[in-house]
Design an enzyme around this catalytic site. Structure first.
Site, mmCIF file in Angstrom:
data_model
loop_
_atom_site.group_PDB
_atom_site.id
_atom_site.type_symbol
_atom_site.label_atom_id
_atom_site.label_comp_id
_atom_site.label_asym_id
_atom_site.label_seq_id
_atom_site.Cartn_x
_atom_site.Cartn_y
_atom_site.Cartn_z
ATOM 1 N N LYS A 35 -5.480 19.451 -10.035
ATOM 2 C CA LYS A 35 -4.234 20.179 -10.306
ATOM 3 C C LYS A 35 -3.554 20.825 -9.061
ATOM 4 O O LYS A 35 -2.481 21.032 -8.958
ATOM 5 C CB LYS A 35 -4.300 21.220 -11.476
ATOM 6 C CG LYS A 35 -5.238 20.515 -12.712
ATOM 7 C CD LYS A 35 -4.290 19.546 -13.332
ATOM 8 C CE LYS A 35 -4.903 19.155 -14.748
ATOM 9 N NZ LYS A 35 -6.003 18.533 -14.886
HETATM 10 C C1 LIG Z 1 -6.330 17.538 -15.754
HETATM 11 C C2 LIG Z 1 -7.765 16.773 -15.327
HETATM 12 C C3 LIG Z 1 -7.833 15.396 -15.579
HETATM 13 C C4 LIG Z 1 -7.034 14.589 -16.193
HETATM 14 O O1 LIG Z 1 -5.864 14.118 -15.688
HETATM 15 P P1 LIG Z 1 -4.383 13.883 -16.451
HETATM 16 O O2 LIG Z 1 -3.390 13.939 -15.401
HETATM 17 O O3 LIG Z 1 -4.283 14.922 -17.581
HETATM 18 O O4 LIG Z 1 -4.759 12.382 -16.967
HETATM 19 C C5 LIG Z 1 -9.054 14.831 -15.138
HETATM 20 N N1 LIG Z 1 -9.948 15.374 -14.444
HETATM 21 C C6 LIG Z 1 -9.849 16.812 -14.248
HETATM 22 C C7 LIG Z 1 -10.879 17.637 -13.467
HETATM 23 C C8 LIG Z 1 -8.544 17.471 -14.549
HETATM 24 O O5 LIG Z 1 -8.565 18.864 -14.385
#
Ligand SMILES: *Cc1c(COP(=O)(O)O)cnc(C)c1O
Length: 495
Positions: free
Chosen positions: A113
């Site tokens: 993120k």
């Molecule tokens: C948010 C997240 C995901 C999923 O990503 P999306 O964009 O919501 O599909 C997968 N792995 C981790 C560690 C995340 O923080």
């Protein structure tokens, strides 16, 4: 380039407006009216650039109302040495001939993120200036764990903003919880919600689409915006790393320029993998996008049958950031695959709201089949994958990345596809110490940050600095609320 709403094509805005608003007024999501193609020779040029230069190049194609000089300044601040522990920002690591990991967790909160949320505050505060907006911006975030901390880290003490994060009380790991509740900054609020992620997300969406609430906050000098992956400013920085990973494989002579590769993506809200879809539409040679789910397998069923059915039990798993039953960004995919049919897309979303399910047209299903594959990996299989990769390759991965790896193994067995594949690695294993220790055959002793040292000794790998620094921190925010209380929580915060 203009941006249009998935539910009303006439609602057309500039990129700065799309980023400022987050969500269109009738509840649709903003998408580019047409996806820009990489110009002839662009990939060669991009191969010769570093990550930050690639980011400026790619983002500029989508952001007509931002200057190159501005974007250059943003990437320098967002992806600089203060936040990221490697100048490569998003390095690709080789596991074997056709399997590579794109490590997206070298930023300040150790999850992917950060790739978007270190950038979003710059895009957003610039958008507010460009639009002549005089109100201050309050960011509302519903998080399944990683978004919350990354958004807090990105927006803490950013002038003219406040940020309020809601997380499911029992749906995040101890480390994720402490990362959020110990957040510093004079403009931040963190609240536990009695419910799961979907409860938190639905309530945030309701607050956004409540005209009376918006009016009331506006009179008090505030506008609401979103740092969830429904915001275009979140998605766009993610397109960059698909292209960057491809260039790194070319530079490392793992593939030749023009070779088509697969990406396998651990998926929750469908933001990460959707960025891959945009990269492909820009002309990046991608053959398949493999959508990996944990036991919450609504997307696997959807890609298999064309029926999206959220009426099923919600499971808490060892990959909590993917514990999601309603994947918001899928709406953007439906819009594009329908050929840009806003009425059709709005119809699906309306079905979902009224009946808990929708069935896509034959046309959309056929497009899904040609571009995507999907699969599911249980907690048990996830741990197996972690153990084996560590034993055979000394590669330590987190539970989300392992879900993707497990799904990739099954996909290869079922289809015989042995294309070079990039597994998108979304978090540091040290964010999920308990499950990773168990996978390695250890019994976790203690909880939360206490386990970091244990995993370091068990693996011989050092934890990222921001996670080590958690030891000894205490929670500033300890309250939890029912869904119905959240609008008042926001009102009080903005008084
Ligand atoms: C948010 C997240 C995901 C999923 O990503 P999306 O964009 O919501 O599909 C997968 N792995 C981790 C560690 C995340 O923080």
């Amino acid at each position: 380039m203009r941006y249009i709403s998935t539910r009303d094509k006439e609602a057309s805005v500039s990129s700065a407006q799309a980023i400022e608003q987050g969500l269109s007024v009738e509840g649709g999501l903003f998408v580019p009216a047409c996806v820009p193609r990489l110009p002839e020779g662009a990939l060669e040029e991009l191969c010769a650039m570093n990550y930050r230069q690639r980011a400026v190049y790619v983002m500029k194609l989508f952001l007509e109302d931002y200057q190159v000089a501005e974007l250059t300044d943003f990437v320098t601040r967002a992806y600089g040495p203060g936040g990221f522990d490697t100048p490569r920002v998003a390095p690709v690591r080789r596991l074997d001939r056709n399997t590579h990991f794109l490590e997206l967790w070298h930023g300040p909160t150790c999850a992917f993120k950060d790739m978007a949320l270190q950038m979003l505050p710059y895009l957003l505060t610039a958008a507010v200036r460009k639009n002549g907006e005089e109100r201050k911006v309050c960011i509302l975030v519903a998080t399944s764990g990683d978004t919350g901390k990354a958004a807090l880290e990105g927006f803490a003490d950013v002038e003219g903003t406040k940020i309020c994060v809601f997380y499911p009380r029992d749906g995040v790991s101890d480390i994720q919880k402490l990362q959020m509740t110990s957040q510093a900054g004079g403009n931040v609020l963190v609240c536990a919600v009695n419910g799961n992620f979907d409860d938190a997300q639905t309530t945030v969406k309701e607050i956004f689409s409540d005209p009376a609430m918006r009016e009331e906050l506006s009179e008090a000098g505030w506008m609401l915006s979103s740092a969830n992956s429904i915001n275009w400013g979140r998605l766009l920085p993610q397109v960059v790393y698909y292209i960057s990973a491809y260039c790194d494989l070319v530079n490392g002579q793992e593939i030749a320029l023009g070779d088509a590769i697969d990406f396998c993506v651990p998926t929750g809200n469908f933001g990460d993998i959707l960025a891959g879809y945009y990269a492909k539409n820009m002309g990046l040679p991608i053959k398949k996008l493999i959508c990996a789910s944990n036991r919450n397998d609504v997307l696997t069923d959807f890609f298999k049958t064309g029926v999206y059915d959220r009426k099923r039990e919600f499971h808490t798993t060892i990959s909590p950031s993917m514990d999601i039953l309603v994947s918001s960004n899928l709406e953007r995919l439906l819009f594009h695959l329908s050929g840009g049919d806003d009425k059709e897309t709005a119809g699906y979303m309306d079905d979902l709201k009224r009946t808990g399910e929708y069935t896509v047209s034959k046309k959309i299903k056929a497009a899904m089949d040609s571009l995507f594959a999907a699969g599911t990996c249980s907690d048990q299989e996830t741990k197996e994958v972690i153990r084996r990769a560590f034993e055979e390759h000394k590669y330590l991965m987190d539970t989300h990345t392992a879900v993707a790896c497990g799904v990739l193994e099954k996909y290869r067995r079922e289809t015989g596809d042995d294309a070079v594949t990039v597994v998108v690695s979304t978090a540091s294993p040290f964010k999920f110490c308990g499950a990773v220790l168990e996978a390695l055959g250890q019994t976790p002793v203690g909880a939360g940050p206490e386990l970091i040292g244990q995993l370091e000794s068990a693996s011989g790998v050092s934890a990222p600095e921001p996670l080590r620094a958690l030891a000894g921190k205490t929670a500033r925010f300890t309250d939890s609320f029912d869904k119905a209380q959240l609008p008042d929580v926001v009102r009080r915060f903005l008084k």
